[in-house]
Design an enzyme around this catalytic site. Structure first.
Site, PDB file in Angstrom:
ATOM      1  N   HIS A 111       4.604  -1.971  -1.184  1.00 51.64           N
ATOM      2  CA  HIS A 111       4.358  -1.074   0.055  1.00 51.64           C
ATOM      3  C   HIS A 111       5.027   0.064   0.431  1.00 51.64           C
ATOM      4  CE1 HIS A 111       3.331  -1.250   4.638  1.00 51.64           C
ATOM      5  NE2 HIS A 111       4.488  -1.440   4.427  1.00 51.64           N
ATOM      6  N   LYS A 123      -1.363   2.567  10.989  1.00 50.20           N
ATOM      7  CA  LYS A 123      -2.377   2.278  12.269  1.00 50.20           C
ATOM      8  C   LYS A 123      -2.476   3.329  12.992  1.00 50.20           C
ATOM      9  CE  LYS A 123       0.706  -1.687  11.522  1.00 50.20           C
ATOM     10  NZ  LYS A 123       0.053  -3.455  10.156  1.00 50.20           N
ATOM     11  N   SER A 178       1.835   2.531   7.321  1.00 48.62           N
ATOM     12  CA  SER A 178       2.701   1.040   7.610  1.00 48.62           C
ATOM     13  C   SER A 178       1.894   1.307   8.916  1.00 48.62           C
ATOM     14  CB  SER A 178       3.734   0.906   7.422  1.00 48.62           C
ATOM     15  OG  SER A 178       3.612  -1.031   6.713  1.00 48.62           O
ATOM     16  N   TRP A 231       0.436  -8.362   1.673  1.00 51.72           N
ATOM     17  CA  TRP A 231       0.795  -8.579   2.708  1.00 51.72           C
ATOM     18  C   TRP A 231      -0.437  -7.732   4.141  1.00 51.72           C
ATOM     19  CZ3 TRP A 231       2.350 -12.368   5.553  1.00 51.72           C
ATOM     20  CH2 TRP A 231       3.377 -11.935   6.511  1.00 51.72           C
TER      21      TRP A 231
HETATM   22  C1  GTR Z   1       5.966  -5.525   8.665  1.00 51.72           C
HETATM   23  C2  GTR Z   1       5.143  -5.524   9.576  1.00 51.72           C
HETATM   24  C3  GTR Z   1       3.041  -4.770   8.598  1.00 51.72           C
HETATM   25  C4  GTR Z   1       3.978  -3.142   8.846  1.00 51.72           C
HETATM   26  C5  GTR Z   1       4.839  -2.918   8.112  1.00 51.72           C
HETATM   27  C6  GTR Z   1       5.229  -1.395   8.788  1.00 51.72           C
HETATM   28  O1  GTR Z   1       6.689  -6.128   9.159  1.00 51.72           O
HETATM   29  O2  GTR Z   1       3.952  -6.703   9.412  1.00 51.72           O
HETATM   30  O3  GTR Z   1       2.046  -4.729   9.802  1.00 51.72           O
HETATM   31  O4  GTR Z   1       3.447  -2.226   9.929  1.00 51.72           O
HETATM   32  O5  GTR Z   1       5.425  -3.967   8.971  1.00 51.72           O
HETATM   33  O6  GTR Z   1       5.031  -0.836   9.094  1.00 51.72           O
HETATM   34  O7  GTR Z   1       6.943  -0.989   7.595  1.00 51.72           O
END
Ligand code: GTR
Length: 435
Positions: free
Chosen positions: A417, A279, A275, A366
């Site tokens: 996710h 990045k 996540s 997402w």
């Molecule tokens: C979310 C965000 C994503 C992702 C995620 C995470 O809220 O919108 O970009 O990075 O968090 O890190 O779990």
């Protein structure tokens, strides 16, 4: 009366809040028509035809565009951070997982000047290394950050309860016993060491707390001048985490030279992240050529997903909810993804020819799984130019739970996710083949 007021005011508040957040959608039919920048065409329109042109010129051009427009100039490149030093100490080492591994717990202290001060930032670095069976054993190492503290990544009772950030008070507190192992299912330490891989982690907040203003509390405070505004091309939290990943590698290399970690093969270091930390791991792969393999797990917007698709989380949305993640200039592209001089397939191209794994999850709309896949696909020409098989014969996004590709590899795990054992097992197989 009270009831009336409450009912009347609540919808107003929610709609006000909603109005401040840039809208998003997960409707494929609403994806705008877009043209991706071609990684093999210079900004002046000239074509990249040779490996030399890529390695010596075009890569640097794309790298600079990412620095200036997306992640910011890394601390290591901006001249100010060069003076930050690191001392590595190892207060604890011992057997783990029924003797299958050795657990090292390092403390990395960052400072400027002559010596660390009492309040110098300290990053606790946990590393599990397979137990050596013969003197010639050499293990590759996976390095990645965690979200809540080293003690949450395992139920190993020997992991020290060290400093941890409290978001509400903005201060360090001692990690709590009841937090131990909270994220254990996301970590596959035991399987990793069984397969012959070392795995190391540190809390991302130890490098820099994850909120707007965290810059004043993390390692970056060492280079801040009082009251100085952050320049629009200066790195922000994600860039600091990426830099932090390079410091974990520095620590491993240093301890390898000194003999403590002589069983690690430092030429085989993989960087990974899930996540937001995915990045950071992709950017770490771009800024640090010593990372021999890069893994992005569900990294989404600002990670592996193409910005121009504006599907799921968009540039405007991420910059609004997380204004501290990217450099100031990235905000110029809120709602104007088409004007970005780069897109995320070129971030993957910056990693070429090193092996890169992009993973998505089927219910994680997402993060735009299709956009993540398309990034991998569109990085392929650069991998080919550099003489590798790139994405192999992959042209279409595969169905769930199939790992596809070559030196660029991809899967769409069934589910939400997350990072789970299925993902890890693909990474271990990938490392076995390419690291
Ligand atoms: C979310 C965000 C994503 C992702 C995620 C995470 O809220 O919108 O970009 O990075 O968090 O890190 O779990």
């Amino acid at each position: 009366m009270f009831r009336f007021c409450f009912c009347a005011v609540l919808p107003l508040c929610t709609s006000m809040f909603a109005a401040e957040l840039p809208p998003t959608h997960t409707d494929e039919s609403k994806v705008p028509a877009y043209t991706l920048p071609d990684p093999l065409i210079f900004q002046n329109g000239q074509k990249v035809e040779t490996v030399k042109q890529w390695t010596e010129q075009r890569r640097a051009e794309i790298f600079k565009l990412f620095e200036e427009n997306v992640y910011g100039r890394s601390p290591r490149n901006n001249g100010k951070f060069a003076a930050v030093k690191m001392i590595t100490e190892c207060p604890e080492a011992g057997p783990a997982f029924n003797g299958k591994a050795v657990r090292y717990q390092f403390a990395l202290t960052f400072y400027t000047g002559e010596r660390p001060a009492a309040d110098s930032p300290v990053v606790d670095f946990l590393l599990y290394v397979p137990k050596v069976k013969s003197d010639t054993d050499k293990f590759p190492v996976f390095l990645g950050l965690n979200f809540q503290g080293n003690h949450t990544t395992t139920n190993d009772p020997e992991v020290l309860l060290r400093r941890n950030w409290n978001r509400d008070t903005g201060k360090y507190v001692l990690a709590k016993e009841e937090e131990r192992g909270l994220a254990e299912r996301r970590w596959c330490y035991e399987k990793a060491v069984e397969r012959g891989y070392a795995v190391g982690t540190a809390h991302c907040w130890a490098f820099e707390p994850d909120f707007n203003g965290g810059r004043k509390l993390g390692v970056r405070r060492l280079m801040d001048k009082d009251g100085e505004e952050l320049a629009a091309e200066e790195t922000n939290t994600l860039g600091t985490w990426a830099w932090g990943l390079t410091k974990l590698l520095d620590a491993v290399c240093e301890q390898n030279k000194e003999g403590t970690l002589r069983q690690i093969d430092t030429s085989k270091a993989a960087v990974f992240g899930h996540s937001r930390l995915g990045k950071a791991s992709l950017w770490a792969g771009a800024i640090e050529p010593r990372f021999a393999m890069v893994i992005s797990n569900d990294s989404g917007c600002g990670g592996a997903a193409l910005s121009r698709r504006a599907f799921g989380e968009t540039v405007a949305r991420i910059n609004t909810v997380f204004p501290h993640w990217f450099c100031g200039n990235f905000k110029k592209y809120n709602g104007k993804e088409g004007e970005l001089p780069v897109d995320q397939h070129e971030l993957i191209a910056l990693i070429a020819p090193r092996p890169v794994y992009v993973a998505s999850a089927s219910e994680d709309l997402w993060a735009d799984p299709k956009g993540e896949f398309l990034s991998a696909l569109n990085a392929d020409p650069v991998y080919r130019l550099l003489g590798t098989e790139g994405f192999g014969n992959v042209k279409e996004q595969p169905g769930v739970n199939q790992s596809v590709g070559g030196r660029i590899r991809y899967h769409l795990r069934e589910g939400k996710h997350d990072i789970v054992e299925f993902d890890w097992l693909q990474y271990f197989d990938f490392a076995e083949r390419y690291l």
